[in-house]
Scaffold this active site. Structure first.
Site, PDB file in Angstrom:
ATOM      1  N   ASN A  13       0.829  -1.122  -0.196  1.00 46.74           N
ATOM      2  CA  ASN A  13       0.055   0.149  -0.017  1.00 46.74           C
ATOM      3  C   ASN A  13       0.945   1.074   0.057  1.00 46.74           C
ATOM      4  OD1 ASN A  13      -1.987   2.030   0.412  1.00 46.74           O
ATOM      5  ND2 ASN A  13      -2.335   1.261   2.627  1.00 46.74           N
ATOM      6  N   TRP A  14       1.094   1.854  -1.194  1.00 47.18           N
ATOM      7  CA  TRP A  14       1.987   2.779  -1.385  1.00 47.18           C
ATOM      8  C   TRP A  14       1.530   4.297  -0.753  1.00 47.18           C
ATOM      9  CZ3 TRP A  14       4.082   2.290  -6.973  1.00 47.18           C
ATOM     10  CH2 TRP A  14       5.086   1.162  -7.186  1.00 47.18           C
ATOM     11  N   LYS A  15      -0.059   4.218  -0.257  1.00 43.87           N
ATOM     12  CA  LYS A  15      -0.437   5.536   0.248  1.00 43.87           C
ATOM     13  C   LYS A  15      -0.381   6.736  -0.758  1.00 43.87           C
ATOM     14  CE  LYS A  15      -0.245   3.428   4.555  1.00 43.87           C
ATOM     15  NZ  LYS A  15      -0.315   3.260   6.067  1.00 43.87           N
ATOM     16  N   HIS A  99      -9.757   1.229   4.391  1.00 44.18           N
ATOM     17  CA  HIS A  99      -8.482   1.568   5.077  1.00 44.18           C
ATOM     18  C   HIS A  99      -8.867   2.407   6.329  1.00 44.18           C
ATOM     19  CE1 HIS A  99      -4.543   2.572   6.288  1.00 44.18           C
ATOM     20  NE2 HIS A  99      -4.090   1.567   5.833  1.00 44.18           N
ATOM     21  N   GLU A 101      -7.394   4.724   7.330  1.00 42.23           N
ATOM     22  CA  GLU A 101      -7.102   6.241   7.309  1.00 42.23           C
ATOM     23  C   GLU A 101      -8.336   6.653   6.427  1.00 42.23           C
ATOM     24  OE1 GLU A 101      -3.306   5.598   5.256  1.00 42.23           O
ATOM     25  OE2 GLU A 101      -2.785   5.237   7.314  1.00 42.23           O
ATOM     26  N   GLU A 171      -5.783  -4.802  10.347  1.00 48.03           N
ATOM     27  CA  GLU A 171      -5.035  -3.792  10.779  1.00 48.03           C
ATOM     28  C   GLU A 171      -5.434  -3.054  11.924  1.00 48.03           C
ATOM     29  OE1 GLU A 171      -2.741  -2.856   6.659  1.00 48.03           O
ATOM     30  OE2 GLU A 171      -4.426  -1.450   6.943  1.00 48.03           O
ATOM     31  N   GLY A 177       1.994   2.327  10.767  1.00 48.90           N
ATOM     32  CA  GLY A 177       2.896   3.401  10.684  1.00 48.90           C
ATOM     33  C   GLY A 177       3.602   3.843  11.971  1.00 48.90           C
ATOM     34  N   SER A 217       2.860  -2.156  10.638  1.00 54.60           N
ATOM     35  CA  SER A 217       4.363  -2.172  10.624  1.00 54.60           C
ATOM     36  C   SER A 217       4.862  -3.626  10.556  1.00 54.60           C
ATOM     37  CB  SER A 217       4.581  -1.807  12.028  1.00 54.60           C
ATOM     38  OG  SER A 217       4.098  -0.340  12.248  1.00 54.60           O
ATOM     39  N   GLY A 238       2.802  -1.095   4.385  1.00 53.62           N
ATOM     40  CA  GLY A 238       2.869   0.249   4.075  1.00 53.62           C
ATOM     41  C   GLY A 238       4.079   0.889   3.938  1.00 53.62           C
ATOM     42  N   GLY A 239       4.899   1.196   5.000  1.00 53.93           N
ATOM     43  CA  GLY A 239       6.082   1.789   4.985  1.00 53.93           C
ATOM     44  C   GLY A 239       7.310   0.805   4.148  1.00 53.93           C
TER      45      GLY A 239
HETATM   46  P1  PGA Z   1       2.392   0.128   7.587  1.00 52.79           P
HETATM   47  O1  PGA Z   1       1.174   0.501   6.912  1.00 52.79           O
HETATM   48  O2  PGA Z   1       3.046  -0.812   7.228  1.00 52.79           O
HETATM   49  O3  PGA Z   1       3.182   1.646   7.338  1.00 52.79           O
HETATM   50  O4  PGA Z   1       2.184   0.326   9.112  1.00 52.79           O
HETATM   51  C1  PGA Z   1      -0.011  -0.582   6.875  1.00 52.79           C
HETATM   52  C2  PGA Z   1      -1.209  -0.113   6.095  1.00 52.79           C
HETATM   53  O5  PGA Z   1      -1.549   1.027   6.509  1.00 52.79           O
HETATM   54  O6  PGA Z   1      -1.709  -0.751   5.438  1.00 52.79           O
END
Ligand code: PGA
Length: 259
Positions: A13-15, A99, A101, A171, A177, A217, A238-239
């Site tokens: 997930n590149w956001k 998600h 977010e 999640e 994050g 994470s 994500g990251g």
């Molecule tokens: P993260 O993000 O790996 O940076 O914690 C995961 C996500 O939000 O899908």
């Protein structure tokens, strides 16, 4: 059905990161590292404006394309929105839905996530439906309650026929994050609960086919242990997905466990 019948899925997930040129570069590196293996399903989810350039790069490889959101209507007067069919036109296979977010900053409710899930399935897109509790909810002992409400809310009208396409991502919001990861035991407990909720709604046989990803994470240092759990079928990353080497290391973790 045993776990080995479910192919691991590692989804990036590149956001809201990378422009179309930067995204194409990252996708090239990902393809070079893991685009030939077929043990693990791999998908990258760039932002909308980056889908087309990445689509061209991953075409013909084992790296698939996903989007991070979509609208539930097929077309019409919805300024700023993107439909499932538009994503299919760029050869997207997956779409992340609900998600945390999106829920937190854009007011997405379980009812909206449900409409999107049904629209994605109808358009032959595989929805990655995200659910998860906040720290406050965990501390109040409400994890199972939150998971049940979000999962059942998102899946109204989804039948056993969707099992192969459906992906659920657990999640925990407090782990996204933040560098804090759920322990493998904590994650597995919730994943097992999700599978039993799925069994109650679409039947045990179909529930066994649904892939349940962990997100929050996940990184090369903790992936082996998480992915080894009975009900963890991959990761939503994500990251660590923003660097080809760390993303590829996660795919390699899943590959080792597939053998
Ligand atoms: P993260 O993000 O790996 O940076 O914690 C995961 C996500 O939000 O899908």
């Amino acid at each position: 059905m045993s776990k080995s019948a479910r192919k691991y899925l590692i989804a990036g997930n590149w956001k809201m990161n990378l422009n179309s040129a930067e995204g194409a570069e990252l996708a090239k590196d990902v393809v070079a590292l893991v685009g030939a293996q077929t043990d693990v399903a791999v998908c990258v989810c760039p932002t909308f404006t980056v889908l087309e350039s990445v689509s061209k790069v991953v075409s013909g490889s084992n790296v698939q394309l996903g989007a991070q959101n979509m609208h539930f209507e097929a077309s019409g007067a919805y300024t700023g929105e993107i439909s499932a069919e538009m994503l299919r036109h760029l050869f997207a296979n997956f779409v992340i839905l609900g998600h945390s977010e999106r829920r937190e900053y854009f007011g997405e409710t379980d009812a909206i996530v449900n409409k999107k899930t049904l629209a994605a399935l109808a358009a032959n897109l595989k929805p990655i439906v995200c659910i998860g509790e906040t720290l406050e909810e965990r501390e109040a002992g409400k994890v199972n309650e939150v998971i049940k409400t979000q999962l059942e809310g998102a899946l109204v009208g989804v039948t056993a026929a969707a099992a192969d396409a459906l992906v659920v991502a657990y999640e925990p919001v407090w782990a996204i994050g933040t560098g804090k990861t759920a322990t493998p035991e904590m994650a597995e407990e919730v994943h097992a609960e999700i599978r039993s909720l799925l069994a109650a709604s679409i039947g045990a046989e179909a529930a066994d086919k649904v892939r349940i990803l962990y997100g929050g994470s996940m990184k090369p240092e903790n992936a082996d242990e998480l992915l080894a759990q009975e009900n963890i079928d991959g990761g939503l990353i994500g990251g660590a997905a923003l660097k080809a080497s760390s993303f590829a290391a996660l795919v390699e973790s899943a590959q080792k466990l597939s053998k």
